[in-house]
Design an enzyme around this catalytic site. Structure first.
Site, PDB file in Angstrom:
ATOM      1  N   CYS A  29       7.669  -9.519 -11.233  1.00  0.00           N
ATOM      2  CA  CYS A  29       8.256 -10.238 -12.358  1.00  0.00           C
ATOM      3  C   CYS A  29       9.626  -9.649 -12.688  1.00  0.00           C
ATOM      4  CB  CYS A  29       7.403 -10.217 -13.612  1.00  0.00           C
ATOM      5  SG  CYS A  29       5.805 -10.991 -13.418  1.00  0.00           S
ATOM      6  N   ARG A  84      11.817  -9.604  -7.090  1.00  0.00           N
ATOM      7  CA  ARG A  84      10.734  -8.942  -7.831  1.00  0.00           C
ATOM      8  C   ARG A  84       9.523  -9.844  -8.009  1.00  0.00           C
ATOM      9  NH1 ARG A  84      12.623  -4.419 -10.819  1.00  0.00           N
ATOM     10  NH2 ARG A  84      10.760  -4.561 -12.080  1.00  0.00           N
ATOM     11  N   TRP A 133       5.590 -13.207 -10.731  1.00  0.00           N
ATOM     12  CA  TRP A 133       4.626 -12.893  -9.679  1.00  0.00           C
ATOM     13  C   TRP A 133       3.271 -12.917 -10.383  1.00  0.00           C
ATOM     14  CZ3 TRP A 133       0.832  -9.264  -8.608  1.00  0.00           C
ATOM     15  CH2 TRP A 133       0.434  -9.162  -7.276  1.00  0.00           C
ATOM     16  N   ASN A 187       6.969  -8.624 -18.437  1.00  0.00           N
ATOM     17  CA  ASN A 187       6.609  -8.029 -17.147  1.00  0.00           C
ATOM     18  C   ASN A 187       5.586  -6.937 -17.448  1.00  0.00           C
ATOM     19  OD1 ASN A 187       6.498  -6.803 -14.633  1.00  0.00           O
ATOM     20  ND2 ASN A 187       8.480  -5.793 -14.843  1.00  0.00           N
ATOM     21  N   GLY A 188       4.438  -6.970 -16.776  1.00  0.00           N
ATOM     22  CA  GLY A 188       3.394  -5.971 -17.033  1.00  0.00           C
ATOM     23  C   GLY A 188       2.056  -6.659 -17.251  1.00  0.00           C
ATOM     24  N   GLU A 193       2.717   2.101   9.678  1.00  0.00           N
ATOM     25  CA  GLU A 193       3.878   1.434   9.082  1.00  0.00           C
ATOM     26  C   GLU A 193       4.291   0.206   9.920  1.00  0.00           C
ATOM     27  OE1 GLU A 193       5.224   1.329   6.387  1.00  0.00           O
ATOM     28  OE2 GLU A 193       7.250   0.609   6.669  1.00  0.00           O
ATOM     29  N   LYS A 219       4.388  -3.542   8.415  1.00  0.00           N
ATOM     30  CA  LYS A 219       5.629  -4.321   8.440  1.00  0.00           C
ATOM     31  C   LYS A 219       5.371  -5.672   9.089  1.00  0.00           C
ATOM     32  CE  LYS A 219       7.630  -2.856   6.370  1.00  0.00           C
ATOM     33  NZ  LYS A 219       7.759  -1.793   5.411  1.00  0.00           N
ATOM     34  N   GLU A 233       3.075  -8.006   6.796  1.00  0.00           N
ATOM     35  CA  GLU A 233       3.560  -8.483   5.496  1.00  0.00           C
ATOM     36  C   GLU A 233       4.639  -9.543   5.603  1.00  0.00           C
ATOM     37  OE1 GLU A 233       5.201  -5.543   2.800  1.00  0.00           O
ATOM     38  OE2 GLU A 233       6.168  -4.481   4.420  1.00  0.00           O
ATOM     39  N   HIS A 246     -13.180   4.160  19.562  1.00  0.00           N
ATOM     40  CA  HIS A 246     -14.374   4.258  18.727  1.00  0.00           C
ATOM     41  C   HIS A 246     -14.708   2.945  18.028  1.00  0.00           C
ATOM     42  CE1 HIS A 246     -14.550   8.592  19.400  1.00  0.00           C
ATOM     43  NE2 HIS A 246     -13.232   8.527  19.370  1.00  0.00           N
ATOM     44  N   LYS A 305       8.410  -7.140  -4.842  1.00  0.00           N
ATOM     45  CA  LYS A 305       9.047  -5.894  -4.431  1.00  0.00           C
ATOM     46  C   LYS A 305       8.453  -4.679  -5.132  1.00  0.00           C
ATOM     47  CE  LYS A 305      12.120  -3.353  -2.405  1.00  0.00           C
ATOM     48  NZ  LYS A 305      11.761  -2.994  -1.021  1.00  0.00           N
TER      49      LYS A 305
HETATM   50  O1  M6R Z   1       8.427   1.042  -4.811  1.00  0.00           O
HETATM   51  P1  M6R Z   1       7.383   1.776  -4.005  1.00  0.00           P
HETATM   52  O2  M6R Z   1       7.955   2.506  -2.853  1.00  0.00           O
HETATM   53  O3  M6R Z   1       6.535   2.669  -4.869  1.00  0.00           O
HETATM   54  O4  M6R Z   1       6.440   0.643  -3.441  1.00  0.00           O
HETATM   55  C1  M6R Z   1       5.259   0.959  -2.764  1.00  0.00           C
HETATM   56  C2  M6R Z   1       4.732  -0.240  -2.019  1.00  0.00           C
HETATM   57  O5  M6R Z   1       4.430  -1.270  -2.921  1.00  0.00           O
HETATM   58  C3  M6R Z   1       5.730  -0.763  -0.979  1.00  0.00           C
HETATM   59  O6  M6R Z   1       6.087   0.223  -0.073  1.00  0.00           O
HETATM   60  C4  M6R Z   1       5.124  -1.957  -0.220  1.00  0.00           C
HETATM   61  O7  M6R Z   1       4.062  -1.543   0.580  1.00  0.00           O
HETATM   62  C5  M6R Z   1       6.180  -2.680   0.602  1.00  0.00           C
HETATM   63  N1  M6R Z   1       5.929  -4.081   0.585  1.00  0.00           N
HETATM   64  C6  M6R Z   1       6.204  -2.254   2.020  1.00  0.00           C
HETATM   65  O8  M6R Z   1       7.131  -2.926   2.782  1.00  0.00           O
END
Ligand code: M6R
Length: 654
Positions: A2, A38, A88, A117-118, A527, A531, A534, A550, A649
């Site tokens: 948000c 956001r 969001w 937001n929250g 990672e 990536k 997502e 396993h 984000k």
């Molecule tokens: O702002 P932050 O680094 O604390 O965010 C953590 C995760 O939400 C963030 O890394 C998320 O997994 C991303 N979408 C990864 O690309």
């Protein structure tokens, strides 16, 4: 998660339009576009129009859809005071009714519009109470409950109840120069539990904008004859570089006075005691948040990694004197020498960086370490022994899970450090000390340059600790020399983009992938998989290469893409055996390998090469081809790379 933007400018007197840049609407819409990363499932705006009425417009979808809807409303949306929001979804589906702003009507007919937001945790009980008082709800959101609660407070005779224990705010009330809206907001916020950043306007007070925060970020940009309130600096920087970061529990009143001038901003706590605030410079430039010719922020942010890494390492990697300089930790050097163990915590990509931190701290500083998902750490009654240092790893510095873990660890006596990107963020202020990533604003929802920045910071932290404990000067010098050259290595890696795109195109139609690595490259495998899933919505799993045997090996069938991080190092031969096992079952091998390793060509369908560096530094390089692979996969599949479905984000709810 948000985005909020709100504006008040000159001309906000009795609803007359005007202001420093043509009224509220252009500022609000531009701000929403900047904040869209956001949250982007719906958006809305409310403006006190030139007729003195509160006009609201909402739309499902991107800000561009809202923009078109606003244009259809014409002059009704002109004005110099307003609030806007990009959502969001948390409470309730993605619908126009659930989009912000939400409104509440006071007993005297005044209408209040609120953006939030929250999460309001006690919203269900409050809703029942407000329904009994006759408020009629039109959405499923927690925000509408707060809007109606403010309206309820606005309608009451509040004068006596809200006289605080003292301070300028209380005097304001006694002089009768306060704002009913501000008072109502304070009273309402005293009743809610949860996290919020809010901004509100009211048609009965067409020269006042109020805002407050607790747990979610909010800043107030101070421009010439105007204020812009926003979730972050990106919505402000084109208007001013000066801003106030609100503290938790702070309420701000922004107003155009009867003399037609913008009053100095006025802050109080929830008890109406005046508080101090500091106007400081925003930490970034407009060009840092523009695309600069790239088709997507994600690609821009991958490509700028050589430079962001240079900035991250500059002044900290001292090859001449053979040391790591971390100014932010100076004040804590005594406590750090006594440190007995490290806990790295974060979520998503930041957790993966923390996992690399665990390997680094044990390997280079010989300190027992572990990485943990912040969300799990917080609620499992964690044991914090004397000498524990917790490191919160975060790009935004606002992630709710990570904040909660940090608070828990601090309450239990841990020393709290931050490896955070956003300067002035909640985490950067709540930790005892820290090391900023210095990678500049990251707009793409998929984190790339922040990950590399986090790993670089944790590498420097581990060397810093290592040198104070066990590391020889010769080893230290060797690491420093290599670290110093990492930016130029990354510069050569991003040149491989077209090659990686071609190889990705050969397998992009496959819906299940595996990412495998050992040692330092196991977190990189995690990672890589995150990536890919997502932004391309391809199902991918990352795991230690040995773990595949396993169970997951059952998944491998003819042509399944399996990405191996197979760089030269202590476990190279073992990784090669794992590659053989996958090949024997028809898997298609994409390998990240060390320059000069030609043996691997015989076993692989595609090879992405990285320069030869010590194992501890490999993650800084091996992740880069995986970032590019994910980017190209998403583009080839036709997805919106910077705004992947269902994501936001900055995740500011637990
Ligand atoms: O702002 P932050 O680094 O604390 O965010 C953590 C995760 O939400 C963030 O890394 C998320 O997994 C991303 N979408 C990864 O690309």
């Amino acid at each position: 998660m948000c985005g909020i933007v709100a504006y008040i400018g000159l001309g906000a007197s009795g609803g007359a339009s005007g202001g420093t840049s043509g009224g509220a609407l252009p500022v609000l819409l531009e701000g929403l576009k900047r904040l869209e990363y956001r949250g982007y499932d719906s958006a809305g705006v409310a403006v006190i129009g030139s007729d003195g009425r509160l006009n609201t417009c909402k739309a499902v979808g991107r800000v561009s859809v809202l923009e078109a809807a606003v244009a259809r409303q014409g002059e009704a949306m002109a004005g110099s005071l307003g609030v806007a929001h990009t959502r969001w979804a948390t409470h309730g589906k993605v619908t126009e009714a659930n989009a912000h702003p939400h409104v509440g009507q006071a007993a005297d007919g005044a209408t209040i519009a609120l953006v939030h937001n929250g999460t309001i945790e006690n919203y269900a009980a409050l809703r029942t109470l407000l329904e009994k008082k006759g408020h009629v709800f039109t959405s499923e959101t927690d925000t509408e409950v707060l809007a109606k609660l403010i309206a309820e407070m606005y309608g009451r005779d509040l004068r006596q109840r809200d006289l605080g224990p003292g301070g300028g705010g209380a005097s304001d009330e006694r002089r009768g120069t306060g704002s009913r809206l501000e008072r109502a907001l304070r009273l309402a916020l005293r009743e809610v539990t949860g996290a919020y950043a809010v901004a509100a306007v009211c048609d009965a007070e067409p020269t006042t904008l109020v805002a407050a925060r607790k747990g979610s970020p909010l800043i107030v940009g101070v421009a010439d004859g105007a204020y812009v309130v926003a979730s972050d600096g990106s919505a402000i920087v084109s208007h001013t570089s000066r801003a106030v970061t609100l503290e938790d529990g702070q309420v701000v009143r922004l107003r155009v006075g009867t003399n037609g001038k913008v009053e100095p901003l006025h802050t109080t706590d929830l008890d109406n005691v005046a508080t101090s605030h500091e106007v400081s410079d925003l930490e970034f430039e407009l060009e840092q948040i523009e695309l600069g010719g790239y088709p997507h922020y994600m690609l821009k942010e991958i490509m700028e990694q050589p430079e962001t890494l240079r900035t991250c390492l500059r002044g900290r990697v001292d090859t001449r004197d053979g040391r790591i300089v971390l100014g932010g930790l100076n004040a804590l050097s005594r406590e750090l020498v006594r440190a007995k163990r490290f806990v790295f915590t974060g979520q998503g990509t930041a957790y993966h960086a923390g996992l690399i931190g665990e390997y680094l701290m044990e390997d280079l500083a010989k300190l027992p370490s572990r990485a943990t998902y912040a969300s799990e750490f917080r609620y499992r009654n964690p044991l914090i022994e004397d000498g524990t240092v917790i490191v919160a790893v975060s790009q935004s510095g606002e992630t709710a899970d990570t904040m909660a873990a940090l608070e828990e660890a601090k309450d239990r006596g841990a020393l709290a450090l931050g490896a955070v990107n956003v300067v002035g963020s909640t985490m950067s202020r709540e930790t005892d000390a820290g090391v900023y990533l210095r990678v500049g604003p990251e707009i793409g929802v998929a984190s790339t340059k922040a990950f590399v920045g986090q790993v670089a910071v944790l590498t420097m932290l581990s060397l810093f600790m290592g040198k104070r404990r066990v590391m020889s000067q010769a080893d230290m010098q060797m690491y420093l020399e290599h670290l110093d050259r990492i930016p130029e290595h990354v510069a050569s890696l991003v040149q491989q983009s077209e090659h990686i795109k071609d190889k990705t195109a050969e397998v992009v139609d496959r819906d299940n992938w595996l990412f495998l690595g050992r040692g330092y490259n196991y977190p990189v495998a995690l990672e890589g998989a995150l990536k890919l899933k997502e932004i391309s919505y391809i199902h991918a799993e990352g795991m230690p290469a040995a773990e595949m045997k396993h169970g997951p090996i059952a998944l491998i069938d003819e042509g399944m893409p399996v990405v191996f991080i197979a760089t030269r190092g202590s476990q190279y031969d073992k990784v090669m055996s794992n590659i053989e096992e996958v090949r024997a079952r028809g898997g298609r091998i994409l390998a990240v390998a060390t320059e000069g390793d030609t043996d691997i060509d015989r076993y692989s369908d595609a090879v992405f090469r990285v320069p030869d560096v010590p194992e501890a530094l490999q993650p800084l390089l091996t992740v880069v081809p995986l970032q590019l692979l994910s980017y190209h996969a998403a583009v080839l599949r036709g997805h919106d790379v910077d705004k992947p479905r269902n994501l936001a984000k900055s995740v500011t709810v637990e």
